[in-house]
Design an enzyme around this catalytic site. Structure first.
Site, PDB file in Angstrom:
ATOM      1  N   GLY A  10      68.819 -35.472  18.176  1.00  0.00           N
ATOM      2  CA  GLY A  10      67.514 -34.991  17.700  1.00  0.00           C
ATOM      3  C   GLY A  10      67.640 -34.464  16.282  1.00  0.00           C
ATOM      4  N   THR A  12      66.852 -35.530  13.493  1.00  0.00           N
ATOM      5  CA  THR A  12      65.795 -35.760  12.505  1.00  0.00           C
ATOM      6  C   THR A  12      64.620 -34.821  12.728  1.00  0.00           C
ATOM      7  OG1 THR A  12      64.742 -37.365  13.934  1.00  0.00           O
ATOM      8  CG2 THR A  12      66.333 -38.228  12.339  1.00  0.00           C
ATOM      9  N   GLY A  13      64.722 -33.981  13.743  1.00  0.00           N
ATOM     10  CA  GLY A  13      63.567 -33.152  14.118  1.00  0.00           C
ATOM     11  C   GLY A  13      63.413 -31.913  13.262  1.00  0.00           C
ATOM     12  N   GLY A  16      66.211 -29.797  14.462  1.00  0.00           N
ATOM     13  CA  GLY A  16      67.460 -30.559  14.454  1.00  0.00           C
ATOM     14  C   GLY A  16      68.034 -30.769  13.062  1.00  0.00           C
ATOM     15  N   LYS A 138      62.656 -26.767  31.163  1.00  0.00           N
ATOM     16  CA  LYS A 138      63.916 -26.248  30.600  1.00  0.00           C
ATOM     17  C   LYS A 138      64.806 -25.674  31.707  1.00  0.00           C
ATOM     18  CE  LYS A 138      62.405 -25.766  25.805  1.00  0.00           C
ATOM     19  NZ  LYS A 138      62.098 -24.934  24.635  1.00  0.00           N
ATOM     20  N   ARG A 142      68.603 -26.630  32.793  1.00  0.00           N
ATOM     21  CA  ARG A 142      69.666 -25.627  33.003  1.00  0.00           C
ATOM     22  C   ARG A 142      70.377 -25.849  34.341  1.00  0.00           C
ATOM     23  NH1 ARG A 142      68.249 -19.471  31.127  1.00  0.00           N
ATOM     24  NH2 ARG A 142      67.683 -19.942  28.971  1.00  0.00           N
TER      25      ARG A 142
HETATM   26  P1  NDP Z   1      60.650 -32.323  17.208  1.00  0.00           P
HETATM   27  O1  NDP Z   1      59.279 -32.579  17.718  1.00  0.00           O
HETATM   28  O2  NDP Z   1      60.812 -32.142  15.749  1.00  0.00           O
HETATM   29  O3  NDP Z   1      61.575 -33.520  17.754  1.00  0.00           O
HETATM   30  C1  NDP Z   1      62.953 -33.436  17.722  1.00  0.00           C
HETATM   31  C2  NDP Z   1      63.588 -34.763  18.015  1.00  0.00           C
HETATM   32  O4  NDP Z   1      63.337 -35.196  19.349  1.00  0.00           O
HETATM   33  C3  NDP Z   1      63.125 -35.976  17.223  1.00  0.00           C
HETATM   34  O5  NDP Z   1      63.548 -35.922  15.887  1.00  0.00           O
HETATM   35  C4  NDP Z   1      63.734 -37.114  17.995  1.00  0.00           C
HETATM   36  O6  NDP Z   1      65.083 -37.287  17.624  1.00  0.00           O
HETATM   37  C5  NDP Z   1      63.764 -36.552  19.406  1.00  0.00           C
HETATM   38  N1  NDP Z   1      62.849 -37.320  20.265  1.00  0.00           N
HETATM   39  C6  NDP Z   1      61.504 -37.301  20.282  1.00  0.00           C
HETATM   40  N2  NDP Z   1      61.049 -38.190  21.181  1.00  0.00           N
HETATM   41  C7  NDP Z   1      62.128 -38.781  21.732  1.00  0.00           C
HETATM   42  C8  NDP Z   1      62.332 -39.793  22.698  1.00  0.00           C
HETATM   43  N3  NDP Z   1      61.294 -40.376  23.306  1.00  0.00           N
HETATM   44  N4  NDP Z   1      63.590 -40.149  23.012  1.00  0.00           N
HETATM   45  C9  NDP Z   1      64.632 -39.533  22.417  1.00  0.00           C
HETATM   46  N5  NDP Z   1      64.505 -38.586  21.466  1.00  0.00           N
HETATM   47  C10 NDP Z   1      63.285 -38.224  21.132  1.00  0.00           C
HETATM   48  O7  NDP Z   1      61.286 -31.058  17.985  1.00  0.00           O
HETATM   49  P2  NDP Z   1      61.266 -29.531  17.556  1.00  0.00           P
HETATM   50  O8  NDP Z   1      62.296 -29.286  16.517  1.00  0.00           O
HETATM   51  O9  NDP Z   1      59.854 -29.114  17.307  1.00  0.00           O
HETATM   52  O10 NDP Z   1      61.727 -28.819  18.919  1.00  0.00           O
HETATM   53  C11 NDP Z   1      63.076 -28.583  19.257  1.00  0.00           C
HETATM   54  C12 NDP Z   1      63.154 -27.459  20.305  1.00  0.00           C
HETATM   55  O11 NDP Z   1      62.639 -26.248  19.749  1.00  0.00           O
HETATM   56  C13 NDP Z   1      62.379 -27.712  21.598  1.00  0.00           C
HETATM   57  O12 NDP Z   1      63.112 -27.273  22.701  1.00  0.00           O
HETATM   58  C14 NDP Z   1      61.135 -26.850  21.436  1.00  0.00           C
HETATM   59  O13 NDP Z   1      60.591 -26.433  22.686  1.00  0.00           O
HETATM   60  C15 NDP Z   1      61.658 -25.689  20.609  1.00  0.00           C
HETATM   61  N6  NDP Z   1      60.608 -25.070  19.789  1.00  0.00           N
HETATM   62  C16 NDP Z   1      60.459 -23.706  19.786  1.00  0.00           C
HETATM   63  C17 NDP Z   1      59.490 -23.103  18.998  1.00  0.00           C
HETATM   64  C18 NDP Z   1      59.372 -21.605  18.958  1.00  0.00           C
HETATM   65  O14 NDP Z   1      58.481 -21.062  18.280  1.00  0.00           O
HETATM   66  N7  NDP Z   1      60.243 -20.885  19.618  1.00  0.00           N
HETATM   67  C19 NDP Z   1      58.573 -23.891  18.165  1.00  0.00           C
HETATM   68  C20 NDP Z   1      58.863 -25.307  18.178  1.00  0.00           C
HETATM   69  C21 NDP Z   1      59.835 -25.855  18.971  1.00  0.00           C
HETATM   70  P3  NDP Z   1      65.702 -38.570  16.896  1.00  0.00           P
HETATM   71  O15 NDP Z   1      64.599 -39.428  16.477  1.00  0.00           O
HETATM   72  O16 NDP Z   1      66.510 -37.967  15.783  1.00  0.00           O
HETATM   73  O17 NDP Z   1      66.607 -39.196  17.874  1.00  0.00           O
END
Ligand code: NDP
Length: 312
Positions: A10, A12-13, A16, A138, A142
């Site tokens: 992940g 690119t997220g 991430g 989640k 776990r």
């Molecule tokens: P993103 O929406 O930015 O996505 C992260 C990555 O998920 C993508 O870059 C992609 O990775 C991967 N992904 C998406 N769809 C698929 C798929 N179908 N198959 C495989 N991989 C996939 O995530 P966030 O950074 O927003 O979230 C990360 C974590 O942080 C989560 O657990 C979220 O709940 C948490 N979070 C917490 C917040 C808070 O305020 N505490 C706010 C936002 C998020 P790639 O393409 O690189 O393989």
């Protein structure tokens, strides 16, 4: 001790990409899972290439190809997953069960950090529908980790600053107004705001630390524990102006969910638990868990006021 090799899934997220940067900055040999499924997403590909330029290794794999995941995992010591988990963007938390199967088969992983980085799901047993899906999923992850006896660290990062400070703790807003703000209830419940780059740095610090093995690490930078009113005051000080304030009572907030899209309801319930119930701060972390700013006092975390200056 040699630094662990890290695989970010992940990478690119939103979070991430910060973990990749922090891992490289801390001198870990860093691998990023490159999924063929990203296709012609030019932004993602360019990001991966820029990480490669900075020294990361790209390794191809797919959640639909178990052996490709096993092969990628065998290259490293630590796996960090930041797969999406925000419904209004994308929610793929349960896909991690496939990653766990691959970690089990690979058998070499010294630490796994699943995609958590928010409210501690173990404390959200009474969360409301439909928002509880995030915590329930989640917790399923776990359980799979613990059943497989995979060494883990769970990062409870509280509020990403970009969402909460950017919007003055108002759902659906990520830029602060210079005119008005709606307080959730009395606006006095405390929450915890953490700069996303700091979240990544704290997370990376935990991976080779025996004190965080099989533990939940809470991110509670002490100066960033503020109520919505205090966040608003910080912003008012920066802009030199008082905002017009109104307030939405709890019952009205909950009633406003009716008829909204599922994804929006999920997000709003999260705001409800944080801002009306104070779910991030209404407990002591206890002896089984550890707190990141105490473990790593060398990290100069970004304080709320400093973070908010970017919106001026
Ligand atoms: P993103 O929406 O930015 O996505 C992260 C990555 O998920 C993508 O870059 C992609 O990775 C991967 N992904 C998406 N769809 C698929 C798929 N179908 N198959 C495989 N991989 C996939 O995530 P966030 O950074 O927003 O979230 C990360 C974590 O942080 C989560 O657990 C979220 O709940 C948490 N979070 C917490 C917040 C808070 O305020 N505490 C706010 C936002 C998020 P790639 O393409 O690189 O393989």
């Amino acid at each position: 001790m040699a630094k662990s090799k890290v695989l970010v899934v992940g990478g690119t997220g939103y979070l991430g990409k910060r973990l990749v940067k922090a891992s490289l900055a801390e001198g870990h040999e860093t691998y990023i899972l490159h999924r063929a499924e990203i296709g012609v997403d030019i932004e993602k590909v360019q990001m991966l290439l820029s990480f490669k330029e900075q020294g990361a290794h790209l390794v191809s794999g797919s959640f639909t190809d178990h052996q490709s995941l096993v092969k990628a995992i065998k290259l490293v010591d630590v796996v960090i997953c930041t797969i999406s988990g925000v419904h209004i963007r994308s929610h793929q938390i349960l896909l991690q069960l496939k990653l766990i199967d691959a970690i089990k088969e690979a058998g070499n992983v010294k630490r796994f950090l699943p995609s958590e980085f928010g409210t501690d799901p173990a404390r959200m047993e009474d969360a409301l529908e439909p928002g509880r899906v995030t915590f329930d999923d989640k917790m399923i992850v776990r359980k799979a980790i613990e059943d497989a006896q995979i060494p883990f660290t769970y990062i409870s990062a509280n509020c990403f600053a970009g969402y909460f400070l950017g919007g003055l703790c108002q759902p659906g807003k990520i830029l602060p107004s210079r005119d008005s703000v709606v307080l959730l209830g009395d606006g006095n419940k405390k929450a915890i705001y953490v700069d996303e780059d700091d979240i990544a740095m704290y997370a990376i610090k935990t991976i080779d630390d025996p004190r965080t093995l099989n533990k939940t690490v809470y991110l509670r930078p002490p100066k960033n524990i503020l109520s919505q009113r205090e966040v608003v005051e910080t912003w008012e000080k920066l802009i030199g102006k008082e905002l017009q304030k109104s307030s939405i009572p709890k019952e009205q907030f909950l009633a406003s969910l009716k008829g909204l899209e599922y994804a929006e309801q999920v997000g709003l319930i999260h705001y409800y638990h944080v801002c009306y119930e104070g779910c991030l701060t209404n407990f002591e972390i206890g002896n089984d868990a550890v707190e990141a700013s105490e473990l790593y006092p060398e990290i100069q975390y970004t304080m709320v006021e400093e973070y908010m200056k970017r919106y001026l």
